[in-house]
Design an enzyme around this catalytic site. Structure first.
Site, PDB file in Angstrom:
ATOM      1  N   ALA A 183      39.785  39.778  47.452  1.00  0.00           N
ATOM      2  CA  ALA A 183      39.994  39.796  45.997  1.00  0.00           C
ATOM      3  C   ALA A 183      39.394  41.069  45.437  1.00  0.00           C
ATOM      4  O   ALA A 183      38.466  41.645  46.005  1.00  0.00           O
ATOM      5  CB  ALA A 183      39.353  38.571  45.354  1.00  0.00           C
ATOM      6  N   SER A 184      39.956  41.507  44.303  1.00  0.00           N
ATOM      7  CA  SER A 184      39.475  42.746  43.689  1.00  0.00           C
ATOM      8  C   SER A 184      39.424  42.576  42.177  1.00  0.00           C
ATOM      9  O   SER A 184      40.354  42.048  41.573  1.00  0.00           O
ATOM     10  CB  SER A 184      40.410  43.900  44.052  1.00  0.00           C
ATOM     11  OG  SER A 184      40.002  45.090  43.428  1.00  0.00           O
ATOM     12  N   SER A 194      33.739  44.718  41.026  1.00  0.00           N
ATOM     13  CA  SER A 194      33.464  44.559  42.459  1.00  0.00           C
ATOM     14  C   SER A 194      34.711  44.091  43.193  1.00  0.00           C
ATOM     15  O   SER A 194      35.724  43.772  42.580  1.00  0.00           O
ATOM     16  CB  SER A 194      32.336  43.538  42.651  1.00  0.00           C
ATOM     17  OG  SER A 194      32.730  42.293  42.096  1.00  0.00           O
ATOM     18  N   ASP A 247      30.223  31.633  32.726  1.00  0.00           N
ATOM     19  CA  ASP A 247      31.474  32.364  32.980  1.00  0.00           C
ATOM     20  C   ASP A 247      32.426  31.468  33.764  1.00  0.00           C
ATOM     21  O   ASP A 247      32.994  31.879  34.779  1.00  0.00           O
ATOM     22  CB  ASP A 247      31.155  33.650  33.757  1.00  0.00           C
ATOM     23  CG  ASP A 247      32.300  34.660  33.711  1.00  0.00           C
ATOM     24  OD1 ASP A 247      33.163  34.545  32.814  1.00  0.00           O
ATOM     25  OD2 ASP A 247      32.348  35.562  34.568  1.00  0.00           O
TER      26      ASP A 247
END
Length: 549
Positions: A130-131, A135, A287
């Site tokens: 994942a990107s 990060s 979050d």
């Protein structure tokens, strides 16, 4: 300001103008000289006139890149500042960016480890799992035990880029503050400061690792939440290593249905988790958007949540928690007077606030909510509307409550997406009432005394000495106060005597002057003048010199 920041600023303004966002500014911010400068420096026309202001802002932030995307996401939670139309558009911003080179990720990881990756890990995959904007994540297995892990590493130079954009945002916010003047509800400097604290916290992966460890320990024996194990020995400010999980994304409703997930239980557990984190642990995941929440694949009839990304966590003071719980209970009891009192007592609004006017404003906003069934009332929107109302009474913004409001809106939205019939009030009310009873009942008082007892026992031998010292200090203060009083009285006596002599001398001087023009004996004027002059000299010299007591 550097040349690079000037170029970046020019690009930001140009992008905002391309989307016609100057059209939505108030007239006082767009005087004739603003329009002249706009047309002179930027030969740009608005090509998106058919789109709403919120949609144009979303597209502009998407084009400006990761830092502005995250700012937009944060703004979408500030519904006390933005209209629902604008906030809903910004909520659709996605933090998805192309991955950076896997070779660069390897280099960054080895810099933190101070050793080749192969010294600690096997099967490192340079293609990211994942990107995101800050990060990206790579998979591997631990050499020591063969367990699957993920390595989260910061993007190269991301700190410098974010700091540069934050500086530009801060300077722009100050200009807008100046143009709008005091009393503006937007408060851009306040918004940017909240954002700065939030995003800088996400740049420290060591801190995120410690947050994850603490949250995991809080729910070690929980049937509702699982936090992946963090390998603290491999965690650094730019690198974090944790257990790999294989859950189902909470947004994948089709997959959850296919495995027979108990949606009612899952939704209720989400609400219970929120209130447990806030009121039991005073440490909540702030979050919890769908990208950070997964659902277990095993035991779908008894599902649990899997939480990721603990970069943003919230805490509340004991005072905040008590007032918050009382606020919710007062709202559902329709006690608007108590709500107004709570806001003032807590310091969230000024003590000078007109209580009756504030109560009436709260009633106008909240009463229509009871036109629908209790199970359709949103806790998040209750809190939001109360904050919006308090804005008109100069609320002192509490960043921790903004995080709480955002998290509550996420949890509610998620719960009703999973199970539309979710009765949030019935799920939360027993929890709130139990917590309030624990805080103010006899057991709570006994617990507080028990907690303080070791400290008091330790200090008990010192009490006689402390009492003696305080009595001694009291005597000194009384003596000092008596001395000050004596000096003050002496000063007053001297001042009174001096003033008396000066007034008498003035009368004699005036009389002596008048006698020159009258049919008086030759010596009378001179006696008055000489006496007056003498008394004036004595009075002037007898004035008290020192006013320090």
């Amino acid at each position: 300001m550097t040349l690079a920041s000037i170029r970046r600023g020019y690009h930001v303004i140009k992008t905002l103008l391309q989307y016609g966002l100057d059209d939505v500014l108030p007239p006082k911010m767009t005087p004739w000289y603003f329009k002249l400068a706009r047309n002179s420096l930027f030969w740009i026309r608005n090509k998106h006139k058919g789109k709403s202001g919120g949609e144009r802002l979303k597209l502009a932030m998407q084009e400006l890149g990761p830092v502005y995307i995250k700012l937009g996401q944060m703004l979408s939670t500030r519904r006390d500042l933005l209209s629902d139309e604008w906030a809903n558009e910004l909520a659709m911003l996605q933090d998805k960016v192309p991955p950076f080179d896997g070779a660069l990720a390897r280099q960054a990881i080895e810099t933190e480890l101070k050793a080749p990756i192969e010294s600690f890990f096997d099967d490192f995959n340079e293609t990211p799992l994942a990107s995101a904007s800050i990060s990206q994540v790579h998979t591997a297995t631990l050499k020591s035990n063969g367990k699957a892990v993920v390595l989260k590493v910061l993007r190269p130079n991301v700190e410098a880029k974010i700091q540069a954009d934050l500086l530009l945002m801060s300077q722009t916010a100050k200009i807008i503050d100046y143009l709008l003047g005091e009393g503006n509800r937007l408060r851009p400097s306040e918004v940017i400061e909240d954002y700065r604290v939030t995003i800088l916290g996400e740049l420290n992966l060591k801190l995120e690792a410690l947050n994850a460890i603490k949250l995991r320990n809080n729910f070690l024996d929980s049937d509702a939440l699982y936090i992946p194990y963090v390998y603290e020995e491999f965690c650094y400010p730019r690198l974090m290593v944790m257990e790999r999980i294989y859950g189902i994304p909470v947004s994948d409703i089709a997959a959850l249905k296919a495995q027979g997930t108990n949606f009612k239980l899952l939704a209720e557990r989400g609400v219970e988790l929120f209130f447990t984190q806030v009121f039991r642990d005073n440490f909540f995941h702030a979050d919890m958007h769908p990208g950070n929440i997964f659902i277990s694949r095993d035991h779908p009839e008894n599902p649990y949540y899997i939480g990721l990304d603990c970069g943003i966590m919230g805490t509340l003071s004991e005072v905040d928690k008590r007032y918050l719980a009382e606020n919710f209970l007062a709202f559902f009891n329709r006690d608007y007077h108590r709500i107004a009192q709570l806001y003032i007592e807590s310091g969230w609004v000024s003590e000078k606030t007109d209580l009756q006017a504030f109560e009436q404003a709260i009633k106008v906003v909240c009463e229509p909510m009871f036109n629908k069934p209790l199970d359709e009332i949103s806790f998040g929107h209750v809190l939001l509307e109360l904050f919006r109302t308090a804005r008109h009474f100069d609320i002192v913004v509490q960043p921790q409550l903004v995080l709480l409001e955002k998290t509550l809106l996420y949890i509610e939205g998620l719960g009703r997406q999973l199970y539309p019939q979710l009765d949030l009030w019935q799920t939360a009310k027993p929890f709130l009432e139990q917590w309030m009873a624990e805080q103010v009942g006899p057991k709570a008082m006994f617990k507080k005394v028990s907690t303080k007892l070791p400290y008091w026992s330790d200090k008990l031998p010192e009490f006689p000495e402390l009492i003696y010292d305080n009595l001694k200090l009291g005597r000194k203060l009384l003596s000092s106060q008596q001395q000050m009083l004596d000096k003050y009285l002496k000063y007053q006596q001297q001042a009174h005597k001096s003033n008396y002599l000066l007034i008498t001398s003035a009368i004699l001087l005036i009389c002596g002057t008048l006698l020159f023009n009258q049919d008086a004996t030759l010596w009378s004027p001179y006696v008055c003048l000489i006496s007056g002059a003498a008394l004036w000299i004595i009075g002037w010299r007898s004035r008290p010199k020192n006013r320090k007591f």
